[in-house]
Design an enzyme around this catalytic site. Sequence first.
Site, PDB file in Angstrom:
ATOM      1  N   LEU A   1       0.840  -1.197   0.000  1.00  0.00           N
ATOM      2  CA  LEU A   1       0.000   0.000   0.000  1.00  0.00           C
ATOM      3  C   LEU A   1       0.875   1.247   0.000  1.00  0.00           C
ATOM      4  CD1 LEU A   1      -2.446  -1.505   2.588  1.00  0.00           C
ATOM      5  CD2 LEU A   1      -3.064  -0.867   0.235  1.00  0.00           C
TER       6      LEU A   1
ATOM      7  N   HIS B   1       3.111 -10.064  10.278  1.00  0.00           N
ATOM      8  CA  HIS B   1       4.199 -10.498   9.390  1.00  0.00           C
ATOM      9  C   HIS B   1       4.767 -11.795   9.963  1.00  0.00           C
ATOM     10  CE1 HIS B   1       7.474 -10.054   6.498  1.00  0.00           C
ATOM     11  NE2 HIS B   1       8.290 -10.398   7.464  1.00  0.00           N
TER      12      HIS B   1
ATOM     13  N   GLU C   1       0.352 -16.923  15.065  1.00  0.00           N
ATOM     14  CA  GLU C   1      -0.284 -15.747  14.442  1.00  0.00           C
ATOM     15  C   GLU C   1      -1.733 -15.625  14.910  1.00  0.00           C
ATOM     16  OE1 GLU C   1       0.121 -15.336  10.207  1.00  0.00           O
ATOM     17  OE2 GLU C   1       2.039 -16.369  10.214  1.00  0.00           O
TER      18      GLU C   1
END
Length: 214
Positions: A91, A107, A172
């Site tokens: 982005l 990440h 995660e």
Amino acid sequence: MKSIVILISGRGSNMTALVDAASSLPPTRIAVISNRPDAAGLEFARQRGFETAVVDHRQYAARNDFDAALAEAIDAHQPDLVVLAGFMRILGEAFVQRFSGRLLNIHPSLLPAFPGTHTHAQALKCGVRLHGCTVHFVTPSLDSGPIVIQAAVPVLANDDEARLAARVLVQEHLIYPQAVRWFLEGRLSLDDNGRVLLAGELPTEAALLSPRGS
Ligand code: GRF
């Protein structure tokens, strides 16, 4: 009622983890937007009645035009927080600035180690003994924003990329909901050095004894 927009590009397993953890969040409205019409996570979101949208990056010749269209689609939900979850587009600065301070990414490495892609292959190649994942605020420079939370996993002798990735992904799915909860509870701020402060965190050794997020 809080509001978050989750951006996905594929299976959206981190989105699923966030949805499954919704009961631990403040009451929150969730919308899911993808840059790919075929993203498997969209079906999951639709089946659960979440608002979904597609902003297909292939429809925009210029990256900035895509970013602007995506930002418009996000703003329609007036979110408190925008969550990149397996979102595979880089982005631009204008987009990042527009959502600065309320844009998170996960990440699959212990940043600042192994920015970019193929993080598990990088970890195996370098022979690290500890690998993991990082939730961070997004800034214009890739994979380098203020870190909110990390989880470490051991690299085992017989690990290949798939096994290591699977072990990291489990973590995660634990740290992302935790980070989103802290944000929605208003517990995250930045110090003068741009480091994330967590209100209520034990700054002493006691913190080592109790799992974070108390
Ligand atoms: C995950 O490893 C995540 O760290 C990275 O993209 C991968 C897929 O994410 N950003 P998901 O399963 O689509 O949430």
